[in-house]
Design a protein around this motif. Structure first.
Motif, short mmCIF file in Angstrom:
data_model
loop_
_atom_site.label_atom_id
_atom_site.label_comp_id
_atom_site.label_asym_id
_atom_site.label_seq_id
_atom_site.Cartn_x
_atom_site.Cartn_y
_atom_site.Cartn_z
N SER A 124 0.75 -1.37 0.06
CA SER A 124 -0.03 -0.07 -0.20
C SER A 124 0.98 1.17 0.19
CB SER A 124 -0.94 0.16 1.15
OG SER A 124 -0.28 0.23 2.39
N ALA A 125 1.92 1.11 0.59
CA ALA A 125 2.86 2.34 0.42
C ALA A 125 3.45 2.57 -0.77
CB ALA A 125 4.05 2.18 1.59
N CYS A 126 3.68 1.52 -1.40
CA CYS A 126 4.17 1.64 -2.88
C CYS A 126 3.17 2.22 -3.76
CB CYS A 126 4.87 0.20 -3.45
SG CYS A 126 6.04 -0.21 -2.67
N ILE A 127 1.96 1.59 -3.60
CA ILE A 127 0.96 2.21 -4.39
C ILE A 127 0.51 3.63 -4.04
CG2 ILE A 127 -1.68 2.04 -4.59
CD1 ILE A 127 -1.81 -0.81 -4.11
N GLY A 128 0.59 4.28 -2.64
CA GLY A 128 0.26 5.50 -2.27
C GLY A 128 1.32 6.32 -2.96
N VAL A 222 -3.76 6.46 -0.17
CA VAL A 222 -3.74 5.25 0.25
C VAL A 222 -2.55 5.04 1.38
CG1 VAL A 222 -3.12 2.99 -0.64
CG2 VAL A 222 -4.43 4.35 -2.06
N PRO A 223 -3.03 4.80 2.86
CA PRO A 223 -1.84 5.16 3.50
C PRO A 223 -0.81 3.72 3.52
CG PRO A 223 -3.95 4.40 4.67
CD PRO A 223 -4.19 4.62 3.07
N PRO A 224 0.37 3.95 4.18
CA PRO A 224 1.25 2.77 4.19
C PRO A 224 0.58 1.84 5.44
CG PRO A 224 1.91 4.74 5.47
CD PRO A 224 1.02 5.12 4.40
N GLY A 225 0.87 0.62 5.16
CA GLY A 225 0.42 -0.55 6.00
C GLY A 225 -0.80 -1.17 5.81
N ILE A 226 -1.42 -0.74 4.89
CA ILE A 226 -2.72 -1.25 4.65
C ILE A 226 -2.61 -2.90 3.92
CG2 ILE A 226 -5.20 -1.19 3.17
CD1 ILE A 226 -5.07 0.74 5.67
N HIS A 385 2.16 -5.71 7.77
CA HIS A 385 1.60 -5.53 6.37
C HIS A 385 2.36 -5.85 5.16
CE1 HIS A 385 4.25 -2.23 7.73
NE2 HIS A 385 4.42 -1.84 6.65
N LEU A 386 3.90 -6.22 5.56
CA LEU A 386 4.80 -6.52 4.51
C LEU A 386 4.42 -7.83 3.88
CD1 LEU A 386 8.40 -5.39 5.96
CD2 LEU A 386 6.85 -4.22 4.36
N TRP A 387 4.54 -7.91 2.51
CA TRP A 387 3.89 -9.23 1.87
C TRP A 387 4.94 -9.92 1.09
CZ3 TRP A 387 4.01 -8.38 -3.51
CH2 TRP A 387 4.27 -6.96 -4.03
N ARG A 388 4.72 -10.75 0.56
CA ARG A 388 5.66 -11.79 -0.51
C ARG A 388 4.89 -12.03 -1.67
NH1 ARG A 388 7.50 -16.56 3.02
NH2 ARG A 388 5.30 -16.40 3.89
N THR A 389 5.71 -12.07 -2.79
CA THR A 389 4.94 -12.48 -3.92
C THR A 389 4.59 -14.21 -3.68
OG1 THR A 389 5.86 -10.93 -5.30
CG2 THR A 389 5.05 -12.92 -6.32
N THR A 390 3.36 -14.54 -3.78
CA THR A 390 2.80 -15.80 -3.59
C THR A 390 3.12 -16.65 -4.81
OG1 THR A 390 1.05 -14.90 -2.36
CG2 THR A 390 0.70 -17.04 -2.78
N PRO A 391 3.65 -17.99 -4.88
CA PRO A 391 3.62 -18.85 -5.93
C PRO A 391 2.51 -18.91 -6.64
CG PRO A 391 4.79 -19.60 -3.81
CD PRO A 391 3.77 -18.70 -3.46
N ARG A 392 2.63 -19.29 -7.96
CA ARG A 392 1.44 -19.73 -8.87
C ARG A 392 0.77 -20.94 -8.13
NH1 ARG A 392 4.16 -18.14 -14.08
NH2 ARG A 392 2.78 -16.33 -14.72
N GLY A 393 -0.48 -20.90 -8.04
CA GLY A 393 -1.21 -21.94 -7.59
C GLY A 393 -1.93 -21.73 -6.28
N VAL A 394 -1.72 -20.58 -6.06
CA VAL A 394 -2.40 -19.94 -4.69
C VAL A 394 -3.42 -18.76 -5.15
CG1 VAL A 394 -2.13 -18.80 -2.63
CG2 VAL A 394 -0.31 -20.42 -3.31
#
Length: 396
Positions: A124-128, A222-226, A385-394
């Motif tokens: 969300s921080a990157c989007i904002g 769009v605030p950070p941390g969402i 709120h930090l995220w990881r790219t989920t592998p294909r199949g999820v």
């Protein structure tokens, strides 16, 4: 015996109210939206158009997926001079940024540009931060994992010919679902049916993060941390008086999770994001305080309460089975049988593959267990709120 009667009445009240709330959550709300869609339809006044579109793609360590995704976006059936792709690399420490810059160089800077944060910010921080640099009429949000149908952008753009539409969601199609994933696929089809009637009667309460578009001018801060930007953004747009609609012709493709653990981890994070949304924006739970507050209760918040309602229904039924007659004993036995079926479906994958009731029961139990665990996750770490790219199949 007479002295026990008031207590029995109270337990009966708890049982029936719990049961009725559960029935409304999973059957009553969809039926209500279906009735509204038929009795008071609100069609989208769509027409073909090609406004300028900025595609916003935020990635973290997605080198294995990015090249296919960018080639998929470059091949969309939309005028090349009307569509620009912005890739935001969020603290990537693999080859993601290098791959993005290489493909941008091959395609031309007018078609693809790359923004990079040396340290992880969260999606969300990157989007904002990226939104301020976008100037197209529409912003199209997508994830790196899913493949987008070539005609999807045209289908979404057409919806914005209706001046009341502020955001439009595509449809996520789960491919090759097997075993446990077939239960998730059934749940996703149910979810999409609700979105169709919500849209036909007014607005959705959320969109699919795999593919949705919004009027740039209508997107608020769009605030950070969402965690759930795909709820925060459309709910802000709805708050400004716009509709959020479903465009089933705009397709994105993914694969359902094949095993429960992977799907449950994803679902727990999503449900934890729902608790975060309520924490950060509490008037979403106050009927009348937000244009979609009632729909949020029917579609989202009651599902967060469903595990507790299930527990109340089971415990009150157990008490009634011992004191209030054969009917409650039979219902209690049916409840135990349903839970046994769910556990068997979870523990014996071959049974889940072969028998639809076991597959659906396992998926339903998993969904409600994830709602409880998602609450625990959020209480333990409200800033996860930090995220990881989920592998294909999820799926998402």
């Amino acid at each position: 015996m007479e002295s026990m009667r008031p207590g029995i009445v109270l337990v009966e009240l708890v049982f029936w109210l719990s049961l009725l709330a559960l029935v409304f959550t999973y059957l009553g709300y969809p039926a209500l939206m279906t009735a509204l869609a038929r009795l008071r339809p609100r069609p989208v006044l769509a027409r073909a158009q090609t406004p300028r579109v900025d595609v916003l793609l935020v990635v973290h360590n997605a080198a294995a997926l990015l090249e296919d995704k960018l080639h998929n976006l470059l091949a969309l059936d939309y005028p090349a001079d009307r569509l620009r792709i912005t890739v935001v690399c969020d603290g990537c420490d693999d080859a993601t940024e290098a791959a993005a810059r290489r493909i941008a160089g091959e395609a031309s800077p007018e078609r693809i540009r790359v923004l990079a944060h040396p340290q992880r910010q969260g999606k969300s921080a990157c989007i904002g931060s990226a939104l301020a640099s976008l100037d197209a009429d529409l912003v199209l949000f997508t994830d790196v994992r899913q493949r987008i149908d070539t005609g999807a952008v045209r289908a979404l753009a057409a919806a914005f010919a209706d001046e009341l539409v502020g955001a439009a969601s595509g449809e996520l199609v789960l491919e090759s679902a097997q075993g446990y994933g077939r239960g998730i696929d059934a749940y996703w089809r149910y979810e999409k049916a609700i979105r169709r009637v919500e849209s036909a009667s007014g607005s959705l309460v959320g969109v699919t993060g795999a593919l949705y578009a919004a009027r740039r001018a209508a997107i608020g801060e769009v605030p950070p941390g969402i965690v759930l930007d795909d709820m925060w953004i459309p709910l802000r747009i709805a708050e400004a008086g716009y509709r959020v609609v479903f465009v089933p012709q705009a397709l994105a493709y993914d694969r359902a999770a094949a095993d429960p653990a992977t799907e449950e981890a994803r679902k727990r994070r999503t449900l934890s994001g729902n608790y975060q949304l309520l924490h950060r924006w509490p008037h979403l739970a106050v009927p009348g305080a937000h244009p979609l507050a009632w729909r949020l209760w029917g579609h989202k918040w009651l599902r967060l309460l469903a595990p507790w309602l299930l527990l109340l229904a089971l415990l009150s039924n157990a008490a009634l089975a011992a004191t209030a007659g054969r009917f409650y004993l039979i219902v209690f036995m049916l409840q135990l049988l349903a839970y046994a079926l769910a556990l068997l479906g979870r523990g014996v994958p071959a049974l889940a593959r072969a028998w639809l009731p076991a597959r659906l029961a396992a998926a339903f139990l998993s969904l409600n267990a994830s709602a409880l665990l998602g609450l625990a996750d959020y209480l333990r770490n409200p800033n996860a709120h930090l995220w990881r790219t989920t592998p294909r199949g999820v799926s998402r």
